[in-house]
Structure formats: structure tokens, C-alpha cells
Design a protein around this motif. Sequence first.
Motif, PDB file in Angstrom:
ATOM      1  N   ILE A 112       0.857  -1.179   0.000  1.00  0.00           N
ATOM      2  CA  ILE A 112       0.000   0.000   0.000  1.00  0.00           C
ATOM      3  C   ILE A 112       0.895   1.231   0.000  1.00  0.00           C
ATOM      4  CG2 ILE A 112      -1.753   1.275   1.275  1.00  0.00           C
ATOM      5  CD1 ILE A 112      -2.644  -1.413   2.454  1.00  0.00           C
ATOM      6  N   PRO A 113       0.802   2.097  -1.018  1.00  0.00           N
ATOM      7  CA  PRO A 113       1.695   3.267  -1.100  1.00  0.00           C
ATOM      8  C   PRO A 113       1.260   4.373  -0.136  1.00  0.00           C
ATOM      9  CG  PRO A 113       0.154   3.291  -2.924  1.00  0.00           C
ATOM     10  CD  PRO A 113      -0.109   2.013  -2.176  1.00  0.00           C
ATOM     11  N   ASP A 114       1.459   4.130   1.155  1.00  0.00           N
ATOM     12  CA  ASP A 114       0.993   5.065   2.166  1.00  0.00           C
ATOM     13  C   ASP A 114       2.166   5.773   2.827  1.00  0.00           C
ATOM     14  OD1 ASP A 114       2.125   3.020   3.590  1.00  0.00           O
ATOM     15  OD2 ASP A 114       0.289   2.363   4.564  1.00  0.00           O
ATOM     16  N   ARG A 115       1.881   6.483   3.904  1.00  0.00           N
ATOM     17  CA  ARG A 115       2.913   7.237   4.617  1.00  0.00           C
ATOM     18  C   ARG A 115       4.003   6.319   5.171  1.00  0.00           C
ATOM     19  NH1 ARG A 115       5.319  11.587   4.054  1.00  0.00           N
ATOM     20  NH2 ARG A 115       3.279  12.339   3.347  1.00  0.00           N
ATOM     21  N   ASP A 116       3.643   5.093   5.558  1.00  0.00           N
ATOM     22  CA  ASP A 116       4.649   4.151   6.056  1.00  0.00           C
ATOM     23  C   ASP A 116       5.691   3.839   4.982  1.00  0.00           C
ATOM     24  OD1 ASP A 116       3.500   3.969   8.539  1.00  0.00           O
ATOM     25  OD2 ASP A 116       2.344   2.154   8.095  1.00  0.00           O
ATOM     26  N   ALA A 117       5.242   3.681   3.746  1.00  0.00           N
ATOM     27  CA  ALA A 117       6.170   3.398   2.650  1.00  0.00           C
ATOM     28  C   ALA A 117       7.104   4.580   2.407  1.00  0.00           C
ATOM     29  CB  ALA A 117       5.392   3.065   1.376  1.00  0.00           C
ATOM     30  N   ILE A 118       6.563   5.791   2.493  1.00  0.00           N
ATOM     31  CA  ILE A 118       7.388   6.995   2.292  1.00  0.00           C
ATOM     32  C   ILE A 118       8.410   7.130   3.416  1.00  0.00           C
ATOM     33  CG2 ILE A 118       7.336   9.510   2.154  1.00  0.00           C
ATOM     34  CD1 ILE A 118       4.573   9.261   0.873  1.00  0.00           C
ATOM     35  N   GLN A 223       2.063   9.334  -5.709  1.00  0.00           N
ATOM     36  CA  GLN A 223       2.536   8.472  -4.626  1.00  0.00           C
ATOM     37  C   GLN A 223       3.840   7.783  -5.007  1.00  0.00           C
ATOM     38  OE1 GLN A 223      -0.494   8.446  -5.900  1.00  0.00           O
ATOM     39  NE2 GLN A 223      -2.014   8.711  -4.253  1.00  0.00           N
ATOM     40  N   GLU A 224       3.936   7.298  -6.238  1.00  0.00           N
ATOM     41  CA  GLU A 224       5.166   6.633  -6.697  1.00  0.00           C
ATOM     42  C   GLU A 224       6.338   7.609  -6.694  1.00  0.00           C
ATOM     43  OE1 GLU A 224       2.856   3.483  -9.679  1.00  0.00           O
ATOM     44  OE2 GLU A 224       3.711   5.356 -10.448  1.00  0.00           O
ATOM     45  N   ALA A 225       6.109   8.824  -7.174  1.00  0.00           N
ATOM     46  CA  ALA A 225       7.181   9.818  -7.195  1.00  0.00           C
ATOM     47  C   ALA A 225       7.609  10.196  -5.783  1.00  0.00           C
ATOM     48  CB  ALA A 225       6.719  11.064  -7.967  1.00  0.00           C
ATOM     49  N   GLU A 226       6.642  10.298  -4.875  1.00  0.00           N
ATOM     50  CA  GLU A 226       6.964  10.687  -3.495  1.00  0.00           C
ATOM     51  C   GLU A 226       7.743   9.589  -2.783  1.00  0.00           C
ATOM     52  OE1 GLU A 226       7.055  13.585  -0.552  1.00  0.00           O
ATOM     53  OE2 GLU A 226       6.340  13.686  -2.619  1.00  0.00           O
ATOM     54  N   ILE A 227       7.405   8.332  -3.044  1.00  0.00           N
ATOM     55  CA  ILE A 227       8.121   7.217  -2.425  1.00  0.00           C
ATOM     56  C   ILE A 227       9.558   7.133  -2.945  1.00  0.00           C
ATOM     57  CG2 ILE A 227       8.233   4.687  -2.316  1.00  0.00           C
ATOM     58  CD1 ILE A 227       5.159   4.704  -2.216  1.00  0.00           C
ATOM     59  N   CYS A 228       9.752   7.419  -4.228  1.00  0.00           N
ATOM     60  CA  CYS A 228      11.093   7.327  -4.820  1.00  0.00           C
ATOM     61  C   CYS A 228      11.944   8.570  -4.556  1.00  0.00           C
ATOM     62  CB  CYS A 228      10.984   7.104  -6.325  1.00  0.00           C
ATOM     63  SG  CYS A 228      10.260   5.516  -6.801  1.00  0.00           S
ATOM     64  N   LYS A 229      11.326   9.674  -4.217  1.00  0.00           N
ATOM     65  CA  LYS A 229      12.036  10.948  -4.081  1.00  0.00           C
ATOM     66  C   LYS A 229      13.197  10.907  -3.085  1.00  0.00           C
ATOM     67  CE  LYS A 229      11.282  15.876  -3.158  1.00  0.00           C
ATOM     68  NZ  LYS A 229      10.254  16.913  -2.875  1.00  0.00           N
TER      69      LYS A 229
END
Length: 317
Positions: A112-118, A223-229
Amino acid sequence: MQTHDAAQRQLESLLEFYQASGFDCFLEEEAIDRFALSAELLAAQVAARQAGAHSPGIAGSGPTSKPTQSGRSAIPGAGQGTMQTQGVDTTAAKSSAPNAPVAGGAFADAVIPDRDAINSAHEVARSAKTLDELQASLAAFTGCNLRLTAKNLVFSDGNPKARVMLIGEAPGRDDDIKGLPFVGPSGPVLDKMLEAIGLDRSSVYIANVVPWRPPGNRTPTPQEAEICKPFIVRQIELVAPEYLVFLGAASTKSLLGVQDGIRRMRGRWMTYSSGQRQVPCLATYHPDYLLNTPIEKRLSWRDFLVLRDKLKSVVDL
């Protein structure tokens, strides 16, 4: 014979449609019924909720547990869409561990691409002390679902000790196959732009904000961009270039946090904060855009002349 020819033409038309839509490979031997998978996941969530009512040791379950604020739960599928269900509490179904996998056939390892992943991405990126460590950590990172459909991690190309670092948005099809950025149709365009000001791939460092190719070359989701940033931010810190060049609006907006269009931003010097350093940065058009709009090459040529003059003036000093 005519029936055979008609069927052949229909098949060719279908393949042409798939190609034009960005489909260039099959992920599975047979089609996956996403509706059935969603129904199975919903049933598992309901069963987990009912089981939790009799198991007070499970966090977030039991007689006193409350439904989610919106009263809905999103069931991830293979693509960007979601199916909404009413009144289902998914608290018990979601693992408390970060990057908990989501059930679902070939995408059983999806998260789940949520805050935990970021937050997990920030921790992993910060822990890397070298570029090699960062690449290894990124290859092992499970917080971005793009890794499930990409063939290769596309980390970088060029010289990590270069004065100039160029950053694009995400890999394309050829980049994904070879594991290197800008080796598809846009690669020769970028190479010629560099050559025109006396540079080449051995004298620059090239990367992308998102290191995995999105399916069908679609635009990465926010979400994908934020996780990879966090990874590209750490990559910039470790390379410590004198100058940054953002190729296209996506990388410019992501790393500078601005909303202006590329036409307003290109060709002028801005500043990127990298740790304790303030790095001069320049935005220009993405080579893919120049392939489709060749009349704009003259503006990108001006942008690269601005970069050349800056590099030359520092050397002269």
C-alpha cells in the motif's frame, strides 16, 4: 480464405492498438480476473475482522474497534484504479509492519503506497553512505510497486564525479531493458545536446526521479514519485554536483517543489537545496518532448549554451 484474412487483419489491428496504447509485453500467460481477486481480498478482510472480534490480542480489532473515517476501503488492483466498498473496516487486515504486502495473484508482493512506505524510503535512503550502498538499498527496497512490473532498476549512467548531474522523470522501455537511463529514442537527442557543448556521458552523471519504468510508459503517480524521491535526493547529496540540469517539468517540479510550467522555468538559473549546499540548477525540455516537438530544440539549445557559459566562466576563474 476470406475468413482467415479477415481474422488476420483483426489480429493485426488489435496488436497495433496494444502497441499504440503502450503495451509492449505480456506479464502473464493468462489474463488475470481483477474483479475476482478484489472479491477474494474483500472476503479475507471481512473474515479477518470477524476473527478479530474473537481475538482481543489483534491490534485494531475487537468489539470496540471503529470503522475507518471515510467508511470505505480501497482494494488495490494491478493498475492505478481501485474498487471502493462500503462499511468495511480494514484495520485488522492490514499488517502493522511497514510495507505490508497486499494480497492479489501476481501482485501478491504489492504494498500500500501510504505514509509508512514513504517513511521507510526516507530511512533506507539516509542510511546509505555511498552510491553503491544506495543502489543496493534501492534494489532491495520493496516500498514501490513499480518494481513488480519493471525488468531492471535504472539507477544511473555516466561519471559520479562529474560537475554536472542531469535528472529525468522515469525510465522508458529501452532504459528498462538495458538498466541505463536515456538509451532509447531520446538517448541520441540528449547525446547530441551534450556533444554540442563539449560534453558526453563520461563527463556528466545521469539519473531519474523514479528508477523503475511505469507500465506502458505512463506518468508515475504522485505516490510513486513521493516514495522514490528520498533516493534521488540522497543520490544528489552523494554525487555533490556543481550544477543540476532538470530534464522536463516532472523532475523540476518534484525536486524544487514548484508548480510553474516548464516554459516559465526553462533557461534560467534556480537553486536546489542539497543538505548544507545550495546547488545552481537549470531546467530544460525533456528529450522525448523534443522528439515530438522538434521546433523547440532551438530553445533547449539556448539552455545548454547557458550551461556551457556557466561551466566555462567558472573554469576561467
